[in-house]
Design a protein around this motif. Structure first.
Motif, PDB file in Angstrom:
ATOM      1  N   GLU A 285      -2.931  51.795  62.771  1.00  0.00           N
ATOM      2  CA  GLU A 285      -2.687  50.835  63.851  1.00  0.00           C
ATOM      3  C   GLU A 285      -2.397  49.460  63.252  1.00  0.00           C
ATOM      4  O   GLU A 285      -1.466  48.760  63.647  1.00  0.00           O
ATOM      5  N   ILE A 314       1.459  45.966  71.010  1.00  0.00           N
ATOM      6  CA  ILE A 314       0.629  47.052  71.527  1.00  0.00           C
ATOM      7  C   ILE A 314       1.484  48.274  71.852  1.00  0.00           C
ATOM      8  O   ILE A 314       1.184  49.406  71.442  1.00  0.00           O
ATOM      9  N   TYR A 317       2.782  49.907  68.528  1.00  0.00           N
ATOM     10  CA  TYR A 317       1.848  50.668  67.686  1.00  0.00           C
ATOM     11  C   TYR A 317       1.425  51.953  68.385  1.00  0.00           C
ATOM     12  O   TYR A 317       1.258  52.994  67.759  1.00  0.00           O
ATOM     13  N   ARG A 318       1.286  51.886  69.695  1.00  0.00           N
ATOM     14  CA  ARG A 318       0.893  53.103  70.417  1.00  0.00           C
ATOM     15  C   ARG A 318       1.999  54.154  70.355  1.00  0.00           C
ATOM     16  O   ARG A 318       1.731  55.345  70.217  1.00  0.00           O
TER      17      ARG A 318
ATOM     18  N   GLU B 622      -5.989  45.764  75.869  1.00  0.00           N
ATOM     19  CA  GLU B 622      -4.907  45.342  74.965  1.00  0.00           C
ATOM     20  C   GLU B 622      -3.662  44.885  75.720  1.00  0.00           C
ATOM     21  O   GLU B 622      -2.978  43.957  75.305  1.00  0.00           O
ATOM     22  N   THR B 623      -3.375  45.562  76.836  1.00  0.00           N
ATOM     23  CA  THR B 623      -2.160  45.199  77.582  1.00  0.00           C
ATOM     24  C   THR B 623      -2.476  44.368  78.821  1.00  0.00           C
ATOM     25  O   THR B 623      -1.577  43.775  79.417  1.00  0.00           O
TER      26      THR B 623
END
Lengths: 324, 758
Positions: A285, A314, A317-318, B622-623
């Motif tokens: 990550e 975000i 990386y996901r 996170e979002t």
């Protein structure tokens, strides 16, 4: 809405010849989900609407030895349902499936999705004459810009609204264009242009040219792909940030990787810098986040859209980790 | 001193809410109703909408569906400027376009928001009318404007109206606020913000006007047919008796269709000029500009609390903007919801060059509850107390804002109990944000107070025909709440019939008078009036049956189509048989009309509705994306009239509440003066995928005196607490209160940063 005539050509050649003497007064229509809205809102006032759907045989998904060919008028719904696409090009499947709503996917087409116009609310306001419409300024620059570009702006801060484009660029797709000068095939990534090239357009297509076909090369061994789209609500929304990732991966390492972001720039945005950092290293990550941060150093957020930079990190990386 | 009115020309709609609910005193009923003793068979159970099939199969006629012979289509030209002087206007060119039949100038002088109507045309079709608008030449002198609250509040900002942009319209004091703060162990101060929302009913606004000589008939998508009639009479300067307003079905209003609209007047004027019916239907864009909105609010609350949770002081300062209209009274929850001896309020309107506000399903209470309930949540955390316990600790049995008047009935404690059980309140994070991981869960609660009384003077008829058929008639309108259905249910229940035996007639000003459907007043107005009429009809039938059965009228029971002797149930006569015999005996040969009325309720009591919502959410830290998983909505509304439609009200309120909490915001652009998002692409409302699992629960108590059924209104209550409950659940999940709705990802991310700093 102003009156217009409908032209129903039977061949692509008829389109190019039909439109040759009527510059700027006609518009090509595929699914019409965007074009008709623009006409109704009086953003554009064409004299002739050329209905490409009257041309037979432009809707197909064909597998051949060099890859897959997709007709420009293939509906997004068909694209999203196709088993071959789903199994071999998940990024494209996911992108097609993420567009708008089932009704719009039934009407909307692959080619139309690639050529649609921006949804910037200044561009879509009939009372506003911004640079994209021949005016003298970009209203988003100091205006309401929560949904606007953090990269590649300058003269105009739209984001390109297509979901298919980042996915197809990541998949190394090419497009065939029919033109009065002859037919050409170019990489999709070369299709899109920044506002500094021509602020009134988002791609190189001339008024008398038609995007006819999309070609995606065969997948390589151990190739994986994904498209991840971040939207504000559960469904039916344009991307705040999206990420298309394709690569060959084994043992937690990408031998090669392509990353394209959507929703952040006037064109689908390739993240070459991040690709180089990630390639050949053990994926964590942390690594992907650092790579994204590095690649997005050049981003220039406006007053209200800085959060997109965080989100890109975000979302990306996901997406990358999901391919391991 | 209770309230002070600062405005000479307060907006009609705001007054409607304010005066009708808080300040209106009704006539004392001659005999105080005592509805508790009544036991019902149909009322309180679930009866499917009697018009449901018509609606879902598309056969119910809406105003949009009205087509009359020779009908023209009207379109309205609107100001492109947020502020401008109309220097001149020339409408003479439009008649040169074939198909154009009428044109009128509607504005002289100053326009004060982009979207204000300036002229109108009528033509044989919509396209021609649109083209005709382009032939109208208007010369404007554009003037400086302020379309955002920030801009309007700046020193030297352009003045929106003929008064300062910021103006106090409400203040309230009880006890001594400074004393209250001194008595507190903890004092907290926070600011909460809510966005301007647009009503956006599925059916956009519209009217059809038709003249026959001096008489005018108007089909209107309205919540108030009599309000439209009387407004038209004033605007056109003709007697109300010459106007008929009809509304059969409508696709929502939520407060935006409570009175006369300028486009309705325009339709009538165009129709007169063209001597043909004219239909004007507004577009979605127009709906975003000029038919109302929910005012924004910027509320600072300072409150004091003792260690044990006793509230000692609540202070609210509110800046609220309703465009060129007034902002909302957001202070009612602070004043009335919890027991607190020292309360002080000041509320200011901020005028901007945007369309005027209108009541929006629970005006002021949605904003006020979000702020107060968020504040209580943060206060509970401060003293380490379960937020639900804090609410129970400060439970009030009197309406303190209304001179400490005792509530006629209040079932909020029961709501807390049922809701907490259903959601599993014990599962909540004991310390907000204590969970780990990228996706965190939390639970939140918010309570609600609203009015919910009926409008005295509401009339209704029950008509018996000599063939035995029955009509229930009232000049009310069904705005989607199931009015037709309960009129049938109540009449049937009272006469021992089935709902399908009753023909319901509503939506026409030729029927007995009823007020507008706003403020959750329709059921507590219409239900008692129709019950009153039906009881009178039942009395007549009982008397007739008593003669047949050789009994006294009060010995007669009516059930399931049969009249029987209470003392000797074998002695009975069927409804049909009774009517038939009466007809043969020439006793009942003409239709009989029984007139009912809702006259009022005893004074000395406060009549309010209560409820509590419990929400469970998941937040991606996170979002910043929030997903609402569950909402349990529990309401106390007096007697339940129809279970299934009441549950629908709660589900609808929560659905809109989720949308308010997470998505809805009208965005104004300071450069252009325009609404940036006048469409459903950019003005985001919740989609079906955003709607959580919803559990509606109803505390079925009977108010002992509000009316002959003991029923209160439910239209607005379920719209009030969801945003507060959801925001509190988010707080419970992530450990920081977002303090602003809609809680879009960017705002949640910002709040999380604030947490890091804290």
């Amino acid at each position: 809405m102003t009156n217009f005539k409908i032209a129903e050509p039977q061949t692509i050649d008829q389109v190019t010849s039909l439109t040759i003497d009527k510059k700027d007064k006609y518009k090509l229509m595929a699914g019409g989900t965007d074009l008709l809205a623009e006409i109704k809102d009086e953003i554009i006032e064409p004299e002739v609407v050329v209905d490409l759907k009257s041309i037979p045989d432009l809707s197909y998904i064909k597998k051949e030895k060099n890859g897959v060919r997709i007709g420009a008028l293939t509906s997004l719904a068909r694209l999203a349902e196709d088993t071959l696409i789903k199994n071999e090009y998940p990024a494209l499947h996911e992108a097609a499936n993420s567009v708008a709503s089932p009704q719009l996917r039934n009407m909307g087409t692959a080619g139309g999705n690639l050529c649609q116009r921006p949804r910037c609310w200044y561009y879509r306001d009939p009372q506003v004459k911004c640079r994209k419409k021949g005016g003298g300024r970009c209203f988003a620059f100091r205006g309401k810009n929560k949904y606007h570009a953090i990269l590649g702006g300058g003269l105009c801060y739209i984001v390109h609204p297509s979901d298919l484009a980042p996915a197809l660029i990541a998949l190394d797709a090419e497009i065939s264009i029919n033109s009065p000068k002859g037919n050409t095939t170019i990489p999709l990534t070369n299709f899109y242009t920044l506002p500094k090239i021509n602020v009134r357009k988002e791609n190189i297509l001339a008024p008398n040219e038609v995007l006819r076909e999309i070609k995606i090369p065969l997948i390589k061994k151990e190739e994986k792909s994904t498209y991840s789209k971040f939207i504000e609500r559960g469904t039916w929304d344009f991307a705040i940030v999206s990420a298309a990732v394709k690569g060959t991966v084994s043992g937690g390492i990408f031998r090669d990787i392509t990353i394209v972001l959507g929703g952040v720039a006037p064109v689908p945005w390739r993240l070459t810098k991040a690709e180089n950092i990630i390639k050949g290293k053990k994926i964590t990550e942390d690594l992907v986040r650092k790579a994204t941060r590095e690649a997005l150093k050049e981003a220039k957020p406006l007053e209200e859209n800085g959060y997109k930079k965080e989100l890109a990190e975000i979302v990306l990386y996901r997406a990358v980790l999901s391919l391991l | 001193m209770r309230k002070k009115e600062y405005f000479a020309d307060s907006e009609e709609a705001s007054l409607l809410y304010r005066e009708e609910f808080r300040d209106m005193k009704t006539e004392e009923p001659e005999v105080a109703p005592s509805p508790e003793k009544d036991k019902f068979e149909i009322i309180g159970k679930s009866t499917s909408r009697i018009d449901g099939e018509k609606i879902v199969t598309g056969r119910a006629p809406y105003t949009h569906d009205i087509k009359l012979r020779g009908m023209l289509y009207g379109k309205i030209l609107r100001s492109p400027h947020a502020c401008a002087e109309v220097i001149s206007m020339d409408i003479s060119q439009v008649q040169s376009l074939p198909g154009v039949k009428a044109a009128i100038q509607l504005k002289k002088g100053r326009v004060t928001y982009a979207g204000e109507q300036v002229a109108a045309v009528a033509a044989v079709d919509e396209k021609t009318a649109e083209q005709a608008l382009k032939l109208i030449k208007v010369e404007y002198k554009s003037l400086p404007f302020a379309v955002t609250e920030e801009k309007a509040m700046e020193e030297g900002a352009p003045q929106v109206r003929k008064r300062p942009n910021v103006q106090k319209f409400n203040e309230y004091t009880r006890g001594n606020i400074d004393k209250g703060f001194k008595e507190a162990d903890f004092v907290l101060e926070n600011t909460y913000k809510t966005a301007v929302e647009i009503h956006h009913p599925a059916e956009t606004h519209g009217s059809v006007a038709k003249w026959e000589g001096e008489r005018l008939t108007v089909w209107d998508s309205t919540q108030a047919i009599f309000g439209v009639r009387d407004g038209l009479a004033r605007a056109l300067k003709i007697p109300a008796s010459r106007i008929k307003v009809i509304k059969h079905y409508m696709g929502g209003g939520f407060g935006s269709k409570l009175g006369i609209n300028d486009y309705t007047v325009a339709a009538a004027m165009l129709a007169k000029q063209a001597n043909k019916p004219v239909k004007i239907i507004l577009s979605r864009r127009e709906n975003s500009l000029c038919v109302g909105n929910r005012p924004s609010s910027l509320q600072t609350i300072k409150g004091g609390v003792k260690k044990d949770g006793t509230l000692t002081a609540l202070y609210l300062k509110n800046y609220t903007s309703g465009g060129i209209g007034r902002g909302d009274y957001c202070s009612e929850p602070v004043v009335d919801l919890y027991k607190c001896p020292n309360v002080q309020v000041e509320e200011h309107s901020v005028f901007t060059n945007t369309g005027a506000s209108r009541p929006t399903r629970a005006p002021g209470h949605v904003q006020g509850t979000f702020a107060l309930e968020g504040f209580l949540e943060e206060l509970a955390n401060k003293i380490n107390l379960d937020p639900l316990e804090l609410r129970k600790k400060n439970y009030s049995t009197k309406n303190q804002g209304d001179k400490e008047t005792p509530y006629s009935s209040k079932g909020l404690n029961k709501c807390y109990q049922l809701g907490a059980e259903k959601i599993g309140w014990k599962r909540r994070n004991k310390r907000p944000g204590e969970g780990n991981g990228k996706v965190r869960r939390g639970l939140g609660v918010a309570s609600q107070i609203w009015w919910g009384v009926g409008r005295a003077g509401t009339q209704a008829d029950v008509k018996l025909h000599p063939d035995g058929s029955v009509e229930a008639i009232c000049g009310t309108q069904d705005i989607g709440c199931g009015t037709r259905t309960y009129m049938a249910t109540i009449t049937a229940e009272t006469l021992g019939l089935r709902p399908k035996d009753v023909t319901v007639k509503i939506g026409n000003t030729e029927y007995p008078w009823c007020g507008g459907s706003g403020g959750s007043t329709t059921t507590p107005s219409v239900a008692p009036a129709i019950r009153d009429a039906a009881l009178k009809a039942a009395d007549y039938l009982k008397k007739m049956a008593a003669e047949k059965l050789k009994a006294k009228p009060d010995e007669i029971n009516i059930t399931k189509g049969k009249f029987s002797n209470k003392n000797d149930p074998v002695q009975s006569i069927g409804y049909k048989k009774l009517i038939e015999e009466l007809r043969k005996e020439r006793k009942f040969r003409r239709e009989k009309v029984f007139h009912g009325e809702y006259v009022g309720r005893p004074s000395g009591f406060a009549y309010n509705t209560f409820g509590a919502h419990f929400a469970e959410v998941e937040v991606d830290v996170e979002t910043g994306k929030v997903k609402v998983l569950k909402v349990v909505g529990v309401h106390e509304i007096g007697r339940l009239i129809n279970k299934i439609t009441a549950e629908s009200q709660i589900i609808g309120g929560i659905t809109q509440g989720v949308s308010t909490a997470l998505f809805e915001e009208r965005i104004m652009d300071n450069t252009t003066g325009n609404v940036a998002n006048p469409n459903f692409r950019d003005y985001k409302i919740a989609t079906s995928l955003d709607i959580p699992e919803i559990t509606p629960l109803i505390v079925d108590t009977v108010d002992p005196r509000i009316n002959n059924l003991g029923a209160k209104g439910l239209g607005e209550p379920p719209r009030i607490p969801p945003a507060g409950a959801i925001a509190n659940a988010v707080y419970n999940a992530i450990g920081v209160h977002v303090r602003e709705i809609p809680m879009t990802p960017d705002k949640v991310l910002q709040a999380l940063k604030r947490k890091e700093v804290d």
